[in-house]
Structure formats: C-alpha cells, structure tokens
Scaffold this motif. Structure first.
Motif, PDB file in Angstrom:
ATOM      1  N   MET A   1      29.258  33.922  -4.209  1.00 47.78           N
ATOM      2  CA  MET A   1      27.793  33.954  -4.194  1.00 47.78           C
ATOM      3  C   MET A   1      27.207  32.967  -3.184  1.00 47.78           C
ATOM      4  SD  MET A   1      25.205  33.572  -7.381  1.00 47.78           S
ATOM      5  CE  MET A   1      23.428  33.818  -7.184  1.00 47.78           C
ATOM      6  N   THR A   2      26.103  33.342  -2.586  1.00 45.45           N
ATOM      7  CA  THR A   2      25.378  32.445  -1.675  1.00 45.45           C
ATOM      8  C   THR A   2      24.267  31.748  -2.447  1.00 45.45           C
ATOM      9  OG1 THR A   2      25.786  33.971   0.152  1.00 45.45           O
ATOM     10  CG2 THR A   2      24.076  32.303   0.480  1.00 45.45           C
ATOM     11  N   TYR A   3      24.315  30.408  -2.497  1.00 43.16           N
ATOM     12  CA  TYR A   3      23.291  29.628  -3.212  1.00 43.16           C
ATOM     13  C   TYR A   3      22.148  29.305  -2.244  1.00 43.16           C
ATOM     14  CZ  TYR A   3      27.256  28.541  -6.358  1.00 43.16           C
ATOM     15  OH  TYR A   3      28.339  28.593  -7.212  1.00 43.16           O
ATOM     16  N   SER A   4      20.954  29.312  -2.806  1.00 48.12           N
ATOM     17  CA  SER A   4      19.797  28.869  -2.030  1.00 48.12           C
ATOM     18  C   SER A   4      19.750  27.342  -2.062  1.00 48.12           C
ATOM     19  CB  SER A   4      18.533  29.434  -2.698  1.00 48.12           C
ATOM     20  OG  SER A   4      17.422  28.687  -2.302  1.00 48.12           O
ATOM     21  N   TYR A   5      19.558  26.717  -0.924  1.00 42.53           N
ATOM     22  CA  TYR A   5      19.613  25.252  -0.841  1.00 42.53           C
ATOM     23  C   TYR A   5      18.472  24.594  -1.605  1.00 42.53           C
ATOM     24  CZ  TYR A   5      20.797  20.795   1.367  1.00 42.53           C
ATOM     25  OH  TYR A   5      21.201  19.501   1.600  1.00 42.53           O
ATOM     26  N   THR A   6      17.316  25.296  -1.658  1.00 45.28           N
ATOM     27  CA  THR A   6      16.173  24.754  -2.422  1.00 45.28           C
ATOM     28  C   THR A   6      15.534  25.897  -3.219  1.00 45.28           C
ATOM     29  OG1 THR A   6      14.472  25.368  -0.826  1.00 45.28           O
ATOM     30  CG2 THR A   6      15.648  23.277  -0.429  1.00 45.28           C
ATOM     31  N   CYS A   7      14.499  25.581  -3.998  1.00 46.61           N
ATOM     32  CA  CYS A   7      13.771  26.622  -4.739  1.00 46.61           C
ATOM     33  C   CYS A   7      12.636  27.182  -3.887  1.00 46.61           C
ATOM     34  CB  CYS A   7      13.253  26.087  -6.073  1.00 46.61           C
ATOM     35  SG  CYS A   7      12.322  24.571  -5.888  1.00 46.61           S
ATOM     36  N   ASN A   8      12.649  26.852  -2.600  1.00 44.12           N
ATOM     37  CA  ASN A   8      11.696  27.460  -1.656  1.00 44.12           C
ATOM     38  C   ASN A   8      11.977  28.959  -1.593  1.00 44.12           C
ATOM     39  OD1 ASN A   8      10.439  28.544   0.552  1.00 44.12           O
ATOM     40  ND2 ASN A   8      11.038  26.912   1.978  1.00 44.12           N
ATOM     41  N   PRO A   9      11.000  29.810  -1.926  1.00 42.03           N
ATOM     42  CA  PRO A   9      11.259  31.266  -1.930  1.00 42.03           C
ATOM     43  C   PRO A   9      11.880  31.771  -0.624  1.00 42.03           C
ATOM     44  CG  PRO A   9       9.134  30.795  -2.900  1.00 42.03           C
ATOM     45  CD  PRO A   9       9.638  29.488  -2.347  1.00 42.03           C
TER      46      PRO A   9
ATOM     47  N   GLY B   1      37.575  45.437  -6.452  1.00 46.97           N
ATOM     48  CA  GLY B   1      38.512  44.353  -6.150  1.00 46.97           C
ATOM     49  C   GLY B   1      37.781  43.312  -5.309  1.00 46.97           C
ATOM     50  N   PHE B   2      38.122  42.057  -5.490  1.00 51.92           N
ATOM     51  CA  PHE B   2      37.478  41.047  -4.638  1.00 51.92           C
ATOM     52  C   PHE B   2      38.322  39.796  -4.504  1.00 51.92           C
ATOM     53  CE2 PHE B   2      35.785  37.831  -7.680  1.00 51.92           C
ATOM     54  CZ  PHE B   2      35.951  38.496  -8.888  1.00 51.92           C
ATOM     55  N   SER B   3      38.085  39.095  -3.408  1.00 47.12           N
ATOM     56  CA  SER B   3      38.693  37.786  -3.211  1.00 47.12           C
ATOM     57  C   SER B   3      37.618  36.743  -3.490  1.00 47.12           C
ATOM     58  CB  SER B   3      39.193  37.622  -1.767  1.00 47.12           C
ATOM     59  OG  SER B   3      38.123  37.753  -0.846  1.00 47.12           O
ATOM     60  N   TYR B   4      38.055  35.620  -4.115  1.00 48.80           N
ATOM     61  CA  TYR B   4      37.132  34.505  -4.311  1.00 48.80           C
ATOM     62  C   TYR B   4      37.842  33.227  -3.893  1.00 48.80           C
ATOM     63  CZ  TYR B   4      34.125  30.893  -6.072  1.00 48.80           C
ATOM     64  OH  TYR B   4      33.323  29.778  -6.129  1.00 48.80           O
ATOM     65  N   TYR B   5      37.286  32.549  -2.912  1.00 51.00           N
ATOM     66  CA  TYR B   5      37.826  31.238  -2.526  1.00 51.00           C
ATOM     67  C   TYR B   5      36.763  30.168  -2.687  1.00 51.00           C
ATOM     68  CZ  TYR B   5      41.774  33.783  -0.649  1.00 51.00           C
ATOM     69  OH  TYR B   5      42.865  34.596  -0.536  1.00 51.00           O
ATOM     70  N   ALA B   6      35.517  30.576  -2.387  1.00 53.94           N
ATOM     71  CA  ALA B   6      34.443  29.575  -2.323  1.00 53.94           C
ATOM     72  C   ALA B   6      33.085  30.242  -2.485  1.00 53.94           C
ATOM     73  CB  ALA B   6      34.478  28.880  -0.963  1.00 53.94           C
ATOM     74  N   SER B   7      32.113  29.453  -2.948  1.00 56.13           N
ATOM     75  CA  SER B   7      30.720  29.919  -2.908  1.00 56.13           C
ATOM     76  C   SER B   7      30.137  29.510  -1.557  1.00 56.13           C
ATOM     77  CB  SER B   7      29.913  29.243  -4.026  1.00 56.13           C
ATOM     78  OG  SER B   7      29.991  27.826  -3.842  1.00 56.13           O
TER      79      SER B   7
ATOM     80  N   ASN C   1      34.672  28.649   6.580  1.00 58.62           N
ATOM     81  CA  ASN C   1      35.005  30.073   6.688  1.00 58.62           C
ATOM     82  C   ASN C   1      33.898  30.823   7.384  1.00 58.62           C
ATOM     83  OD1 ASN C   1      33.043  30.953   4.880  1.00 58.62           O
ATOM     84  ND2 ASN C   1      34.385  30.544   3.145  1.00 58.62           N
ATOM     85  N   VAL C   2      34.168  32.055   7.723  1.00 56.22           N
ATOM     86  CA  VAL C   2      33.351  32.746   8.739  1.00 56.22           C
ATOM     87  C   VAL C   2      32.003  33.200   8.224  1.00 56.22           C
ATOM     88  CG1 VAL C   2      35.300  33.526  10.093  1.00 56.22           C
ATOM     89  CG2 VAL C   2      34.513  34.902   8.152  1.00 56.22           C
ATOM     90  N   PHE C   3      31.740  33.069   6.904  1.00 55.10           N
ATOM     91  CA  PHE C   3      30.467  33.588   6.402  1.00 55.10           C
ATOM     92  C   PHE C   3      29.328  32.661   6.785  1.00 55.10           C
ATOM     93  CE2 PHE C   3      31.837  37.295   4.305  1.00 55.10           C
ATOM     94  CZ  PHE C   3      33.170  37.062   4.038  1.00 55.10           C
ATOM     95  N   GLY C   4      29.716  31.472   7.267  1.00 52.73           N
ATOM     96  CA  GLY C   4      28.649  30.540   7.626  1.00 52.73           C
ATOM     97  C   GLY C   4      28.098  29.992   6.330  1.00 52.73           C
ATOM     98  N   SER C   5      27.941  28.734   6.248  1.00 46.99           N
ATOM     99  CA  SER C   5      27.401  28.138   5.028  1.00 46.99           C
ATOM    100  C   SER C   5      26.975  26.727   5.403  1.00 46.99           C
ATOM    101  CB  SER C   5      28.474  28.079   3.942  1.00 46.99           C
ATOM    102  OG  SER C   5      27.971  27.355   2.814  1.00 46.99           O
ATOM    103  N   ILE C   6      26.014  26.217   4.659  1.00 41.99           N
ATOM    104  CA  ILE C   6      25.685  24.808   4.890  1.00 41.99           C
ATOM    105  C   ILE C   6      26.451  23.984   3.858  1.00 41.99           C
ATOM    106  CG2 ILE C   6      23.425  25.154   5.918  1.00 41.99           C
ATOM    107  CD1 ILE C   6      22.287  24.673   3.126  1.00 41.99           C
ATOM    108  N   GLU C   7      26.564  22.712   4.145  1.00 40.45           N
ATOM    109  CA  GLU C   7      27.312  21.813   3.263  1.00 40.45           C
ATOM    110  C   GLU C   7      26.658  21.822   1.875  1.00 40.45           C
ATOM    111  OE1 GLU C   7      29.317  19.645   5.315  1.00 40.45           O
ATOM    112  OE2 GLU C   7      30.114  18.269   3.821  1.00 40.45           O
TER     113      GLU C   7
END
Ligand code: BGP
Length: 473
Positions: free
Chosen positions: A240-248, A307-313, A329-335
């Motif tokens: 899952m991709t988490y939103s960094y803030t509650c900013n819509p 089927g799915f792989s899970y390594y990280a959010s 990983n290649v999905f791009g994510s912020i810390e």
C-alpha cells in the motif's frame, strides 16, 4: 495463530533466477539472459538494450544461476525436510518454444518440467506455476518488439495452452504474469520492451499492457477448459502507498499511485477497464488499440485468485520539499520516518502486510495467495559454518504474525510461498549477495563458489512454523 487447515506453506523461485543451463536441451535465449550485473543492467531494465546477444567480458548471472536445472532433486529434498506444502516456480517460455514461434514445442523442455513436477508431487509438494516470470524469448523482442506487438497474444496463448495440456492433473495452481504491474516501472523486465529514440514510451507500455491482459484472459479461458479443477490467478507487486500527511492532495496522490498497480488487477479480476484508467488514457492522449472481441474476452475470463508479492509499503507526498527517495525499489517512495529499511533500502513494514492484504481483499473479494515475501540480506557464514540469520527470522516472524491477523480479519489466504527459500540471483541487482534463503548457496557475485547448499539458522525455524501450521512463529 489462525492459519487454516491445508494452508499452502512453501517457497517461491523463478526459472531465470534459479535454473541456469541457459541454453541447455534446446532452450532459446531469453530477455533475462541479456541482463549483466552492474549499471548496464539498470539501463537495459529501463528499456535501453543495445545487443540481442550476450557481450564478451560481461557476467550474466542467469546463465548458471544456482544450477537448479541439474540440482532440483537435492533442493526439493531440502524443501521436503522443511515440510513444504507448495513450491512456486516458473516455466521458461524459451525452454518450451526456443524462439517463441516454433510450430511444435521443444520436447526436452517439456520433459524437464514433467520430471520436476513429478519430483515435487512425489514429495507431496504442490507445484504453483508462473507461466511468465520476466523472461521473454529474445527472438520475439528482435522480430516483433516483444509485447508492443499484438502477435505475442496468440503466441502466448499457444504457449500457455501447451502447458495446460501437458501438465493437466499435475499442476493445480497457475498464474499468468509475474508482477504484471512491473511493466510500467521496468518495461524490459515486465514485457521485454526496448525503446528507440522518439518512442512514445507510455503509449507503448499501455498497449503492451493491453496485450498482456488479453493474453492473460485467453490463458484463463484455456485453463478452465483444459483443467477445470485447476486455479489460475494474476500476480502483482503489492504494497500500500501511504499518504505522507492528511492533506487531501497527498491522500489523492497515494490513491493514484495505488491505482497504477490496481489497474492491471481490476481488469484481470473484474473483467473491464476501470473509469479512472480510461480517463488516464484520455488525459495522456493514449489510444489503446483493441479488437472487437477483447471486451467480452476480458469480461468472461477473470482470475480465480489474486497472487501478490509483498516486501514493503510505500509513501508519497505532493510537497516538493519532502525528501524524495526510491526506498530502494522502483515504485518510488519517500522515506517513511516511522519504519526501518533493509540493507538495500527496502522499507520494513510488517503491519503494512496486514494493511495490504485487507486492502486487496476488500477490493477484489477473491482468495489471495502470498507468493513472495522475504528479506534480502547480506548473509555471513560464521566460524561454525552456519549463517545465523536471526534478522531474517525476525522479519519473517513479524510478517507472518501480521498475515495471521489479516486472516483473523476475514481475509481468505490460500498460502504463503516465501521468496527465495534457497539463495538465488537477485532480479533487481543480479547479485547473489542479496540473499533470501533458508538454504545458503556457496556462490558469489562473480560466479565463484562450489554451489554447495547448507542450512541457515532460519531453516529449522521455518520447519517448525510449518510443522505447527503457524502456531509456533
Ligand atoms: C520481485 C520478483 C522476484 C524477486 C523479488 C525480490 O520483483 O518477482 O523475481 O526477485 O522481486 O527482488 P530482488 O531479487 O531484486 O531482491
């Protein structure tokens, strides 16, 4: 812990990362056989392939991998010792059709997998078979540009149908494309795409995606006709991709990022293109060529499980000042400041496993199959000759506990095949150094070593987990 009776505990490997014997018994060259280690690997994975043959002086890890092709009986004996109920593996298309377009399949290739499945069934291990795990016959790339050409749909249907007929009764679990959403991030890996100067990459990627989705539906149709008691699924790289803030704005951005992956599964599981995908095509001037029969084909041939792989959010922010990083990983994510990372920068988020499983089950209401999870780490063989991988046991124990919570939440999960139960070649880095296994393989990044197998500390730990059906984590 609430694991159901008959839960398919096991491990997962892929032909191109384990078999080696890259040209043996008539096998043709595949796209992964052209991936060296080092920086050139990444250029090619993004679609910049310069040569359709291996280059002098480069090291290609898939050429020998861990020689599973010749050692599978020894490895299966070790999986059996751990009590595996299932082994996920893939078939190399180019073992069956070396160029991808022969009239008749390569009997030596078919026989290898016959023998392999027989060995698994003899050891009460269920084969869970991926039809395409990142490897495309190079001939199809050179002649047709791989999945950008509709020609591959028919060739894939013929390949899949050959498998269903040959292995009917032996294989009860199939899945079509490994991490089908990877096509958008690593186009060469996901679909063998090679770009030329001036190509409209997005147009080519989404056209290729349509071809793979139609091919997947044709495979589902053939599987249900040939092996009615078999189950055939799709497979996505989830997290899952988490939103960094509650900013819509951030919340919307996170939703869009998840939909990039869900798009493929929406089509394979619900049977039609979602409205947000059609809008995306309009907004980006993409015109996906479809044939008359495609719509009904997709609608009438949806998958039996997810089927799915899970390594990280993942995490995302629309604030340009928030430090952007790929989280390895290649999905791009912020810390994500609340979570640790692996030595390769992959976020470690056990709770994210429960979140992702619930998210997928809520969306699709079909059984899930966790076909990849694990920790890639630098393992060191201690004085006593053993790898004391307590860090891997810790990672897995926490993830299995969260998966058990998901089952308590009502999420139906068929099984869990941890990635790389035996050390194999890393897909992203091409390294042996990035190890996932309960079994150590003596081979380094340059290909030196005896290929001998030895048990890590986690071997006995996982054996107990399976023995107690997850009671003893
Ligand atoms: C997934 C692939 C697997 C496997 C896994 C671990 O994307 O489906 O093939 O490689 O990632 O990644 P890596 O091997 O790069 O650590």
């Amino acid at each position: 812990m609430a694991f159901p009776k008959g839960f398919l505990w096991g491990g997962a490997i892929a032909a191109n990362q384990a078999e080696g014997a890259y040209l043996e018994d008539g096998k043709g060259l595949t796209t992964v056989d052209l991936l060296p280690t080092g920086s050139k690997r990444w250029d090619i994975m993004f679609g910049k392939l310069e040569s359709f043959t291996p280059l002098e002086g480069e090291f290609y890890p898939s050429h020998e991998a861990i020689d599973f092709y010749h050692r599978y009986k020894e490895d299966i004996a070790l999986f059996k010792e751990m009590g595996f109920k299932s082994l996920r593996l893939s078939i190399s298309w180019a073992r069956i059709f070396p160029t991808g377009e022969e009239d008749q399949p390569n009997e030596a290739g078919l026989k290898f997998y016959d023998d392999l499945f027989d060995e698994l069934v003899k050891n009460d291990i269920e084969p869970v078979v991926t039809i395409a795990h990142f490897d495309v016959p190079v001939h199809l790339v050179e002649k047709y540009g791989s999945w950008r050409d509709r020609k591959l749909v028919g060739l894939f249907e013929k390949y899949a149908t050959t498998l269903f007929k040959r292995y009917k009764g032996k294989v009860k679990y199939w899945m079509t494309f490994n991490e089908i959403n990877m096509l958008l991030h690593l186009p060469y890996v996901g679909a063998g795409l090679v770009f030329k100067e001036g190509d409209n990459k997005k147009q080519i990627q989404y056209q290729a995606a349509h071809h793979q989705l139609v091919a997947s539906a044709l495979a589902v149709k053939a599987c249900h006709e040939i092996s009615p008691d078999a189950k055939i699924g799709c497979m996505l790289a989830a997290g899952m991709t988490y939103s960094y803030t509650c900013n819509p704005e951030d919340v919307w951005d996170a939703m869009e990022k998840d939909r990039e992956s869900f798009f493929f599964i929406d089509v394979q599981s619900r049977g039609e293109y979602p409205g947000y995908a059609k809008r995306y095509f309009r907004d980006h001037n993409l015109s996906i060529e479809m044939e008359e029969a495609d719509e009904a084909l997709l609608k009438d041939n949806t998958v039996d499980y997810i089927g799915f792989s899970y390594y990280a959010s993942r995490a995302t922010s629309t604030d340009p000042n928030v430090k952007d990083m790929t989280s390895g990983n290649v999905f791009g994510s912020i810390e994500n400041p609340y979570l640790e990372k692996s030595e390769w920068g992959w976020t470690i988020d056990p709770k994210g496993f429960r979140i992702t499983a619930n998210q997928l089950y809520d969306r699709y209401q079909k059984p899930l199959f966790v076909v990849e999870n694990g920790l890639g780490a630098v393992d060191v063989v201690a004085e006593d000759g053993v790898v004391h991988d307590d860090y891997r046991i810790d990672y897995l124990k926490k993830h299995l506990a969260e998966m058990s919570e998901a089952i308590e939440d009502g999420v139906e999960i068929i099984g869990y095949t941890s990635w790389g139960p035996i050390d194999i070649v890393s897909a992203s880095s091409g390294e042996m150094k990035k190890r996932y296994g309960y079994i150590y393989v003596d081979k380094d990044n340059k290909g030196n070593g005896t290929l001998n197998r030895s048990k890590k500390k986690s071997f006995d730990w996982y054996k107990k987990v399976i023995e107690t059906n997850g009671e003893n984590l």
